[in-house]
Design an enzyme around this catalytic site. Structure first.
Site, mmCIF file in Angstrom:
data_model
loop_
_atom_site.group_PDB
_atom_site.id
_atom_site.type_symbol
_atom_site.label_atom_id
_atom_site.label_comp_id
_atom_site.label_asym_id
_atom_site.label_seq_id
_atom_site.Cartn_x
_atom_site.Cartn_y
_atom_site.Cartn_z
ATOM 1 N N HIS A 164 72.484 20.703 30.261
ATOM 2 C CA HIS A 164 72.277 22.003 31.496
ATOM 3 C C HIS A 164 73.022 22.868 30.959
ATOM 4 C CE1 HIS A 164 71.230 18.438 34.323
ATOM 5 N NE2 HIS A 164 70.213 19.112 34.039
ATOM 6 N N LYS B 144 64.615 12.826 47.709
ATOM 7 C CA LYS B 144 65.539 11.953 46.639
ATOM 8 C C LYS B 144 66.874 11.829 47.262
ATOM 9 C CE LYS B 144 64.005 13.929 42.238
ATOM 10 N NZ LYS B 144 64.418 14.710 41.162
ATOM 11 N N ARG C 61 63.191 19.233 26.967
ATOM 12 C CA ARG C 61 63.753 18.339 26.182
ATOM 13 C C ARG C 61 62.488 17.850 25.248
ATOM 14 N NH1 ARG C 61 66.607 15.275 30.576
ATOM 15 N NH2 ARG C 61 64.940 16.224 31.773
ATOM 16 N N SER D 107 70.585 13.261 33.140
ATOM 17 C CA SER D 107 71.554 13.035 34.448
ATOM 18 C C SER D 107 71.474 11.341 34.438
ATOM 19 C CB SER D 107 71.384 13.868 35.514
ATOM 20 O OG SER D 107 71.403 15.150 35.256
HETATM 21 P P1 ADP Z 1 66.666 16.166 35.315
HETATM 22 O O1 ADP Z 1 65.348 16.728 34.775
HETATM 23 O O2 ADP Z 1 67.568 15.458 34.116
HETATM 24 O O3 ADP Z 1 66.707 15.484 36.449
HETATM 25 P P2 ADP Z 1 67.292 18.322 36.498
HETATM 26 O O4 ADP Z 1 66.362 18.474 37.652
HETATM 27 O O5 ADP Z 1 68.685 18.689 37.048
HETATM 28 O O6 ADP Z 1 67.385 17.215 35.509
HETATM 29 O O7 ADP Z 1 67.097 19.594 35.439
HETATM 30 C C1 ADP Z 1 67.255 20.878 35.250
HETATM 31 C C2 ADP Z 1 66.666 21.580 34.135
HETATM 32 O O8 ADP Z 1 67.330 21.221 32.994
HETATM 33 C C3 ADP Z 1 65.180 21.040 33.848
HETATM 34 O O9 ADP Z 1 64.299 22.135 33.390
HETATM 35 C C4 ADP Z 1 65.397 20.099 32.762
HETATM 36 O O10 ADP Z 1 64.306 19.887 31.890
HETATM 37 C C5 ADP Z 1 66.436 20.712 31.840
HETATM 38 N N1 ADP Z 1 67.370 19.854 31.368
HETATM 39 C C6 ADP Z 1 67.853 18.690 31.760
HETATM 40 N N2 ADP Z 1 68.495 18.047 30.736
HETATM 41 C C7 ADP Z 1 68.431 18.947 29.630
HETATM 42 C C8 ADP Z 1 68.847 18.884 28.089
HETATM 43 N N3 ADP Z 1 69.525 17.875 27.701
HETATM 44 N N4 ADP Z 1 68.764 20.006 27.507
HETATM 45 C C9 ADP Z 1 67.903 20.988 27.958
HETATM 46 N N5 ADP Z 1 67.452 21.004 29.250
HETATM 47 C C10 ADP Z 1 67.485 19.935 30.001
#
Ligand code: ADP
Length: 159
Positions: free
Chosen positions: A17, A41, A90, A128
């Site tokens: 992130h 959630k 990803r 996460s």
């Molecule tokens: P998750 O999809 O892991 O529950 P979030 O909802 O917090 O995480 O994700 C927010 C944004 O960050 C989304 O666009 C998700 O695709 C992106 N994201 C999550 N992990 C990564 C990563 N390792 N590298 C790049 N982008 C990421």
């Protein structure tokens, strides 16, 4: 001024992130990282904890702010007059859901464009949920999250 919104659940924020946030901060004048509150959630970390972690790790980025919102992302982006919603991608499996969200957001708020940044190669497999799993077994997560928040995450989740 170009304004970008970086939304997510950030439960907790990871190095993946942070990489997307940093890259957005070089592309836009102002970046708002927004913790989206989703009542369906049950997150591991409270909204205050998630916002606090992001504030700590982005303190050195002068054009990045952190906020929380419970509602539609398209409405938040309109309220903040955002030029773009920036999301990290990803793997291909992220794409279908993200594409659907982007189309929904653009029909609700045509003034804000969704922009996808490809995950950096080092963080492609970082999520996460993986961090939560490792921390819940009491293992150090400083390879996956910024060092300054790693111990707080491990302490909270270790059962
Ligand atoms: P998750 O999809 O892991 O529950 P979030 O909802 O917090 O995480 O994700 C927010 C944004 O960050 C989304 O666009 C998700 O695709 C992106 N994201 C999550 N992990 C990564 C990563 N390792 N590298 C790049 N982008 C990421």
């Amino acid at each position: 001024m170009t304004i970008a919104v970086c939304p997510g659940s950030f439960d907790p924020v990871t190095l993946g992130h942070l990489d997307v946030i940093r890259r957005a901060a070089t592309l836009f004048d102002r970046v708002i990282v927004v913790v989206m509150i989703n009542f369906s959630k049950q997150p591991a970390f409270t909204v205050e904890e998630r916002v606090g972690f992001i504030k700590k790790i982005t303190a050195s980025l002068p054009n990045v702010e952190v906020d929380a919102f419970s509602g539609l992302l398209a409405d938040y982006a309109a309220k903040e007059d955002a030029t773009a919603i920036v999301k990290g991608l990803r793997v291909m499996s992220d794409f279908e859901y993200e594409f659907q969200m982007a189309l929904t957001n653009s029909s609700l708020n045509p003034r804000t464009e969704t922009i996808f940044l490809p995950a950096s190669i080092d963080y492609m497999f970082l999520s996460s949920s993986m961090v939560r799993e490792v921390a819940s077994r009491g293992r150090d997560v400083s390879k996956f999250v910024p060092a300054e928040i790693a111990e707080d995450i491990r302490k909270k989740l270790w059962k």
